[in-house]
Design a protein around this motif. Structure first.
Motif, PDB file in Angstrom:
ATOM      1  N   GLY A  54       0.691  -1.171  -0.376  1.00 59.45           N
ATOM      2  CA  GLY A  54       0.155  -0.005  -0.408  1.00 59.45           C
ATOM      3  C   GLY A  54       1.096   1.299  -0.428  1.00 59.45           C
ATOM      4  N   ALA A  55       0.113   2.121  -0.536  1.00 59.47           N
ATOM      5  CA  ALA A  55       1.516   2.731  -0.273  1.00 59.47           C
ATOM      6  C   ALA A  55       1.732   4.377   0.870  1.00 59.47           C
ATOM      7  CB  ALA A  55       0.495   4.520  -0.688  1.00 59.47           C
ATOM      8  N   ARG A  56       2.506   4.571   0.955  1.00 58.24           N
ATOM      9  CA  ARG A  56       3.396   4.739   2.175  1.00 58.24           C
ATOM     10  C   ARG A  56       4.336   6.203   2.175  1.00 58.24           C
ATOM     11  NH1 ARG A  56       1.290   0.181   3.564  1.00 58.24           N
ATOM     12  NH2 ARG A  56       2.242  -1.523   4.800  1.00 58.24           N
ATOM     13  N   ALA A  57       4.184   7.078   2.702  1.00 64.04           N
ATOM     14  CA  ALA A  57       5.179   7.852   2.738  1.00 64.04           C
ATOM     15  C   ALA A  57       6.304   7.462   3.269  1.00 64.04           C
ATOM     16  CB  ALA A  57       4.090   8.722   4.062  1.00 64.04           C
ATOM     17  N   VAL A  58       7.431   8.511   3.337  1.00 63.55           N
ATOM     18  CA  VAL A  58       8.979   8.166   3.189  1.00 63.55           C
ATOM     19  C   VAL A  58       8.956   8.132   4.577  1.00 63.55           C
ATOM     20  CG1 VAL A  58      11.409   8.839   2.702  1.00 63.55           C
ATOM     21  CG2 VAL A  58       9.363   9.495   0.929  1.00 63.55           C
ATOM     22  N   THR A  59       8.482   8.841   5.570  1.00 64.83           N
ATOM     23  CA  THR A  59       9.130   8.908   6.807  1.00 64.83           C
ATOM     24  C   THR A  59       9.018   7.810   7.080  1.00 64.83           C
ATOM     25  OG1 THR A  59       7.157  10.800   7.036  1.00 64.83           O
ATOM     26  CG2 THR A  59       9.033  11.817   6.987  1.00 64.83           C
ATOM     27  N   ASP A  60       6.898   7.458   7.061  1.00 67.50           N
ATOM     28  CA  ASP A  60       6.125   5.502   7.671  1.00 67.50           C
ATOM     29  C   ASP A  60       7.480   4.907   7.450  1.00 67.50           C
ATOM     30  OD1 ASP A  60       4.394   7.601   8.365  1.00 67.50           O
ATOM     31  OD2 ASP A  60       3.380   6.486   6.655  1.00 67.50           O
ATOM     32  N   ILE A  61       7.798   4.619   6.384  1.00 70.82           N
ATOM     33  CA  ILE A  61       8.855   3.903   5.791  1.00 70.82           C
ATOM     34  C   ILE A  61       9.718   4.020   6.250  1.00 70.82           C
ATOM     35  CG2 ILE A  61      10.097   2.885   3.805  1.00 70.82           C
ATOM     36  CD1 ILE A  61       8.335   3.871   1.867  1.00 70.82           C
ATOM     37  N   ALA A  62      10.126   5.199   6.851  1.00 69.90           N
ATOM     38  CA  ALA A  62      11.454   4.780   7.318  1.00 69.90           C
ATOM     39  C   ALA A  62      11.413   5.020   8.434  1.00 69.90           C
ATOM     40  CB  ALA A  62      12.010   6.430   7.447  1.00 69.90           C
ATOM     41  N   GLU A  63      10.505   5.040   9.357  1.00 72.30           N
ATOM     42  CA  GLU A  63       9.837   4.773  10.881  1.00 72.30           C
ATOM     43  C   GLU A  63       9.952   3.126  11.133  1.00 72.30           C
ATOM     44  OE1 GLU A  63       6.480   5.323  13.912  1.00 72.30           O
ATOM     45  OE2 GLU A  63       7.363   7.250  13.050  1.00 72.30           O
ATOM     46  N   GLN A  64       8.747   2.916   9.790  1.00 69.86           N
ATOM     47  CA  GLN A  64       8.564   0.466  10.175  1.00 69.86           C
ATOM     48  C   GLN A  64      10.410   0.729   9.601  1.00 69.86           C
ATOM     49  OE1 GLN A  64       4.973  -0.135   8.070  1.00 69.86           O
ATOM     50  NE2 GLN A  64       5.343  -2.241   8.445  1.00 69.86           N
ATOM     51  N   LEU A  65      11.489   0.395   9.211  1.00 68.19           N
ATOM     52  CA  LEU A  65      12.068  -0.429   8.690  1.00 68.19           C
ATOM     53  C   LEU A  65      13.545   0.717  10.312  1.00 68.19           C
ATOM     54  CD1 LEU A  65      12.143  -0.643   5.348  1.00 68.19           C
ATOM     55  CD2 LEU A  65      11.097  -2.007   7.360  1.00 68.19           C
ATOM     56  N   ASP A  66      12.856   1.590  10.812  1.00 61.21           N
ATOM     57  CA  ASP A  66      14.563   1.648  11.274  1.00 61.21           C
ATOM     58  C   ASP A  66      15.422   2.255  10.428  1.00 61.21           C
ATOM     59  OD1 ASP A  66      15.382   2.490  13.652  1.00 61.21           O
ATOM     60  OD2 ASP A  66      16.186   0.535  14.094  1.00 61.21           O
ATOM     61  N   MET A  67      15.065   3.489   9.803  1.00 67.61           N
ATOM     62  CA  MET A  67      16.472   3.865   8.761  1.00 67.61           C
ATOM     63  C   MET A  67      16.247   4.935   9.104  1.00 67.61           C
ATOM     64  SD  MET A  67      15.739   1.106   5.526  1.00 67.61           S
ATOM     65  CE  MET A  67      16.866   1.866   4.458  1.00 67.61           C
ATOM     66  N   SER A  68      17.041   5.722   8.320  1.00 63.27           N
ATOM     67  CA  SER A  68      17.405   7.297   8.201  1.00 63.27           C
ATOM     68  C   SER A  68      16.372   7.810   6.556  1.00 63.27           C
ATOM     69  CB  SER A  68      18.325   7.927   8.239  1.00 63.27           C
ATOM     70  OG  SER A  68      18.799   7.320   6.481  1.00 63.27           O
TER      71      SER A  68
END
Length: 115
Positions: free
Chosen positions: A47-61
């Motif tokens: 599903g569509a994800r914001a960059v900040t959400d992806i970073a948070e979910q994957l514990d990445m910058s």
């Protein structure tokens, strides 16, 4: 048993890939060979994800996620969609979504068979 959606035309196309086409396809698979990029692509396939959400979910910058998304976008695996001030990324189309989700799901089936 999984149901296939291969058409005779699709089978003919993949059977006659040129060297250049095979090189491009191999590059796409090479991009997905990076675990971080693969995880990002799978999130976008779900599903569509914001960059900040992806970073948070994957514990990445955010900058690292953005870098990976640029590569995935160049390979036409994800597409951006601006909503206000945020950009959301999702799989380019159902073909990409199906390949990613089917392969990940297949990996879980392998794990179940080992138990």
């Amino acid at each position: 048993m999984p149901q296939t959606t291969w058409t005779p035309e699709a089978l003919a196309r993949v059977s006659s890939l040129t060297r250049d086409q095979a090189t491009v396809l191999a590059e796409v698979f090479r991009l997905l060979g990076d675990p971080s990029r693969l995880r990002i692509a799978l999130l976008c396939a779900a599903g569509a994800r914001a960059v900040t959400d992806i970073a948070e979910q994957l514990d990445m910058s955010v900058s690292l996620v953005s870098h990976h998304l640029r590569l995935l976008r160049a390979a036409r695996l994800v597409r951006p969609e601006r909503q206000g001030r945020q950009v959301f990324y999702s799989a380019t189309d159902d073909n990409v979504r199906c390949v990613l989700i089917d392969m990940a799901d297949h990996m879980f089936e392998w794990g179940e068979q080992d138990e």
